[in-house]
Structure formats: structure tokens, C-alpha cells
Design an enzyme around this catalytic site. Structure first.
Site, PDB file in Angstrom:
ATOM      1  CE  LYS A  42      -0.379  -0.253   5.023  1.00 10.82           C
ATOM      2  NZ  LYS A  42      -1.107  -0.946   6.110  1.00 10.82           N
ATOM      3  NE  ARG A 137      -6.843   0.128  10.672  1.00 12.04           N
ATOM      4  CZ  ARG A 137      -5.587  -0.056  10.264  1.00 12.04           C
ATOM      5  NH1 ARG A 137      -4.698   0.919  10.367  1.00 12.04           N
ATOM      6  NH2 ARG A 137      -5.209  -1.206   9.742  1.00 12.04           N
ATOM      7  CG  HIS A 169      -4.277  -4.749  11.600  1.00 11.46           C
ATOM      8  ND1 HIS A 169      -3.142  -5.367  11.119  1.00 11.46           N
ATOM      9  CD2 HIS A 169      -3.951  -3.433  11.706  1.00 11.46           C
ATOM     10  CE1 HIS A 169      -2.173  -4.466  10.962  1.00 11.46           C
ATOM     11  NE2 HIS A 169      -2.639  -3.292  11.313  1.00 11.46           N
ATOM     12  NE  ARG A 228      -3.184  -8.100   7.373  1.00 10.59           N
ATOM     13  CZ  ARG A 228      -3.845  -8.601   8.431  1.00 10.59           C
ATOM     14  NH1 ARG A 228      -4.548  -9.721   8.308  1.00 10.59           N
ATOM     15  NH2 ARG A 228      -3.805  -7.993   9.598  1.00 10.59           N
ATOM     16  CE1 TYR A 273      13.303  31.907   5.087  1.00 13.74           C
ATOM     17  CE2 TYR A 273      13.328  29.514   4.883  1.00 13.74           C
ATOM     18  CZ  TYR A 273      13.168  30.762   4.308  1.00 13.74           C
ATOM     19  OH  TYR A 273      12.881  30.872   2.989  1.00 13.74           O
ATOM     20  CB  CYS A 320      14.821  25.865   3.471  1.00 11.20           C
ATOM     21  SG  CYS A 320      15.984  26.843   4.459  1.00 11.20           S
ATOM     22  CG  ASP A 322      12.696  24.061  -2.563  1.00  5.86           C
ATOM     23  OD1 ASP A 322      11.791  23.217  -2.502  1.00  5.86           O
ATOM     24  OD2 ASP A 322      12.507  25.265  -2.834  1.00  5.86           O
TER      25      ASP A 322
HETATM   26  C1  LIG Z   1      -0.378  -1.904   6.823  1.00  7.62           C
HETATM   27  C2  LIG Z   1      -0.999  -3.149   7.269  1.00  7.62           C
HETATM   28  C3  LIG Z   1      -0.224  -4.304   7.460  1.00  7.62           C
HETATM   29  C4  LIG Z   1       1.286  -4.310   7.407  1.00  7.62           C
HETATM   30  O1  LIG Z   1       1.807  -3.832   8.624  1.00  7.62           O
HETATM   31  P1  LIG Z   1       3.398  -3.880   8.914  1.00  7.62           P
HETATM   32  O2  LIG Z   1       3.537  -3.467  10.307  1.00  7.62           O
HETATM   33  O3  LIG Z   1       4.002  -2.890   7.948  1.00  7.62           O
HETATM   34  O4  LIG Z   1       3.830  -5.258   8.602  1.00  7.62           O
HETATM   35  C5  LIG Z   1      -0.890  -5.482   7.746  1.00  7.62           C
HETATM   36  N1  LIG Z   1      -2.241  -5.521   7.858  1.00  7.62           N
HETATM   37  C6  LIG Z   1      -3.002  -4.422   7.706  1.00  7.62           C
HETATM   38  C7  LIG Z   1      -4.473  -4.524   7.867  1.00  7.62           C
HETATM   39  C8  LIG Z   1      -2.416  -3.197   7.426  1.00  7.62           C
HETATM   40  O5  LIG Z   1      -3.171  -2.111   7.301  1.00  7.62           O
END
Ligand SMILES: *Cc1c(COP(=O)(O)O)cnc(C)c1O
Length: 385
Positions: A42, A137, A169, A228, A273, A320, A322
């Protein structure tokens, strides 16, 4: 990178595909044989550039990719036409036909959403059911696995949904504190119970997944059919992990820029700055062509270091938009405009990681690499080729 090319760039992110390969192999070596590797790509592969990353992963035999939305899913579909693509986040239900047409798997978070997908789909949409077991979430949220499984059962009657998995998750899988470990155990028990109850009640699903990077490293579980994996694939530490995880990761991204001017200033002279930096003695200062518009955070002003000719140098004064300035007084070699500066990455014997920069301004490496902006070209290198 070729020298002519380098001269054109003011800042670039070097993406080391051999480091990616190394990390994938290390993580795979840690996975139970039942568990397939799902690469989380992602947000433009955590800022690394999704095209090069996805193509390399496919070459390495990775078949599963996770993204946050339909746009990203369609990009991955174009890079890896035969891959399995999973959308972790929200897709407006009107796009159900688009999901089905492109063979994309959608996370389904509620009965209401399932019914909306059913309403808009012309042909079955592949999906996994997301259970909120404690992240707070998205997902189906119930007090007990029994209640949850009972609520999920009717969804199997929706003929435009092809339900192939359940997942959740973790909120604190990166923590080794006893309370946090108990919390993660509970989340894990909950999702496994749902998977088993669906099977008992005649609604078996193929896939069960709950591990992120931290869990994949710290508590790989053979019940999961997929893991994941995000941040460790890019060679950085999972969220809040205070002690480095004990696997040898290699950061995939390095951030480099160049010197545009070198000058000497006198004691009492100020830089940038706000005059935040006042020279305590005569100093040699190099101006570097990178700034906060490139994603190099302004919060690093007067605090971070960068590497020039293999020596760490302090960023002096405000960063800054850039440009920024480095105190190069202690670099013994001659410094010229065009010399390469490593903002994070390795130069000679010195290494600065994105995690090191993150800790300076109280964030995580994820935000540092994701924040490298669009105007910074991604330049892939592959030491194995
Ligand atoms: C981003 C995400 C992950 C990956 O998490 P990491 O800590 O980068 O491995 C896994 N599952 C879900 C639902 C996520 O949003």
C-alpha cells in the site's frame, strides 16, 4: 546511478532490490510452511515505488499483494497480471463490478457493507471478512466469537459474495510487555475461534490471516494461511519496537542529495530562517539540495545528521523547503558542489537509518519512508544483477 543522471537530480531515493530480496528470504525463512507471504505494498509500496517493488516480488515468487484501495489494486494488477490482490481498506460498493472484473479481493467490514456489495455486483466479488478483535478501526465487532460467527453466517447466503477468508489486525503485536502480549493472544484466539466455528457450522473459508510484520517475526503461527508483511520487507523496524528485532534486515531505501555550495562562516554568524543556529566558532558549511518539500522533515532542523564523504555531519539551522545546511567542518576531505550527501542510508562506514531519523522527531520509520515526496525520483539498483 550513472554520473550524468545523478547530476540532473537534486535529491533521489535509491531503492535496493537486492536488499528487498534479502528481507523477503529472511522473513520467509521465519514463516511456517503453511503460511504464504502476502506483501503489503500500500501507499506506493511504503513510498518505495510500487512498480519496481511489485515486479521484483513477483519475480521472487510472491503471489499475494495487499493494498489500501482500488486505485492501488489496479496499479498492482497492471504490474502483476496473475497475482492475488487484496484490498485492506474501503472500496465504495458502487465499484463492486470493477472489483470482480479485475479479480480483486475486498475486505468486508460489516453486514451493511456486504449487502451493498451484493446490491451493486453483477458477478460474485471475492472477499475476506474483517473482524475487529481489538484494533478498533474497521471490521465486524462482537463480544464473543460465538456471537460474531452467528452474525457472519447469513452472509454466506449472498450469492454475489464469494467469501474466501477471515482476518483481523493486531494493535500491539510489536510489544513484548506482558499486558500487550496478553492482548495480542486474545485477538489471535478470537479470530482463530471464528475461523473454526465457521467451519463447524458448514461455512468453511480457505484463508485465515492476522499476522503483520511484528507478529510474523515475534510470534509466527502455523494456523495462518497468509501473513501480511509490510515494514520488515522494506528493512525497517515494526512500529514501537524498542529493541531491534533479532533478524538481519537490510533497509531498501536510501535518500541522497548533493552539495550545491560550500562556505566558511565566522563565530556568531547564523544559519537559516529564525537564526536557530549561531556558529560557536568558525565553521565550514555545505548547502544541500533537499528540504521538507522532499519529505525531509522540518522537525529534523538542528538535530539530525547526514553523511558526507563517509563522515556524519550535523544539520544546522532550520530545514527549508528545498534546501538545508550541514556543518562539514570536521570532514577532512575537500568538498565540492555536486558531492553526494546521504540523508539516510550507508556511505563508507557510516549508516543512518530511517528509524534513526524517525526517533529524532518522535515518529516511526514507516512515516519517514512514506513521506518521501513525489518530486524525489525513485532510482532502483540491484546489486545481484
Ligand atoms: C499496513 C498493514 C499491514 C502491514 O503492517 P506492517 O507493520 O508494515 O507489517 C498489515 N495488515 C493491515 C491490515 C495493514 O493495514
Amino acid at each position: 546511478m550513472k554520473i550524468e543522471q545523478q547530476k540532473r537530480y537534486r535529491a533521489w531515493a535509491e531503492i535496493d532490490l537486492s536488499a528487498l530480496e534479502h528481507n523477503v528470504n529472511v522473513v520467509r525463512g521465519n514463516l511456517p510452511s503453511q503460511t504464504a507471504f502476502m506483501a503489503v505494498v500500500k501507499a506506493n509500496a511504503y513510498g518505495h515505488g510500487d512498480e519496481a517493488i511489485c515486479k521484483k516480488l513477483w519475480e521472487l515468487g510472491v503471489q499475494w499483494f495487499a493494498v489500501s484501495n482500488l486505485e492501488e489494486a489496479l496499479a498492482v494488477r497492471s504490474f502483476c497480471p496473475y497475482s492475488e490482490i487484496f484490498i485492506l481498506g474501503y472500496t465504495p460498493p458502487e465499484f463492486a463490478p470493477e472489483l470482480a472484473r479485475n479479480n480483486i479481493i475486498q475486505g468486508v467490514v460489516s453486514t451493511e457493507y456486504a449487502k451493498q456489495l451484493q446490491q451493486f455486483a453483477h458477478q460474485p466479488v471475492r472477499c475476506h471478512l474483517k473482524i475487529d478483535t481489538g484494533m478498533g478501526r474497521i471490521g465486524f465487532r462482537y463480544n464473543t466469537p460465538d456471537d460474531c460467527a452467528a452474525a457472519l453466517k447469513p452472509l454466506f447466503g449472498l450469492e454475489k459474495l464469494s467469501i474466501e477468508g477471515v482476518y483481523t489486525h493486531f494493535a500491539v503485536a510489536d510489544s513484548m510487555m506482558p499486558n500487550d502480549m496478553m492482548y495480542t493472544n486474545n485477538q489471535q484466539d478470537f479470530i482463530i475461534a471464528i475461523y473454526d466455528k465457521l467451519k463447524e457450522s458448514g461455512c468453511p473459508v480457505k484463508h485465515l490471516h492476522f499476522m503483520n510484520s511484528a507478529a510474523t517475526i515475534l510470534r509466527p503461527n502455523p494456523r495462518a494461511t497468509l501473513a501480511r508483511v509490510g515494514i520488515v520487507m522494506y528493512g525497517l523496524q515494526p512500529n514501537y519496537m524498542e529493541t531491534d528485532i533479532r533478524i538481519p534486515l537490510k533497509p531498501v531505501m536510501s535518500l541522497r542529495s548533493v552539495v550545491s555550495q560550500v562556505k566558511t562562516i565566522q563565530e556568531g554568524d547564523s544559519i537559516s530562517y529564525g537564526r536557530m543556529y549561531i556558529a560557536p566558532s568558525p565553521r565550514k558549511i555545505a548547502t544541500v539540495t533537499i528540504g521538507y518539500a522532499d519529505g525531509y522533515a522540518r522537525l529534523l532542523s538542528n538535530r539530525a545528521q547526514a553523511i558526507l564523504h563517509g563522515k556524519r555531519c550535523l544539520v544546522v539551522g532550520r530545514v527549508c523547503m528545498d534546501q538545508l545546511m550541514l556543518d562539514v567542518t570536521d570532514v577532512p576531505t575537500e568538498i565540492k558542489p555536486g558531492d553526494v550527501v546521504t540523508m539516510f542510508g550507508t556511505d563508507g562506514n557510516e549508516t543512518i537509518t530511517a528509524d534513526e531519523l524517525a526517533s529524532i522527531y518522535d515518529t516511526i520509520g514507516y512515516e519517514v519512508v512514506c513521506g518521501i515526496s513525489k518530486r524525489v525520483p525513485r532510482d532502483t539498483i540491484n546489486c545481484n544483477v
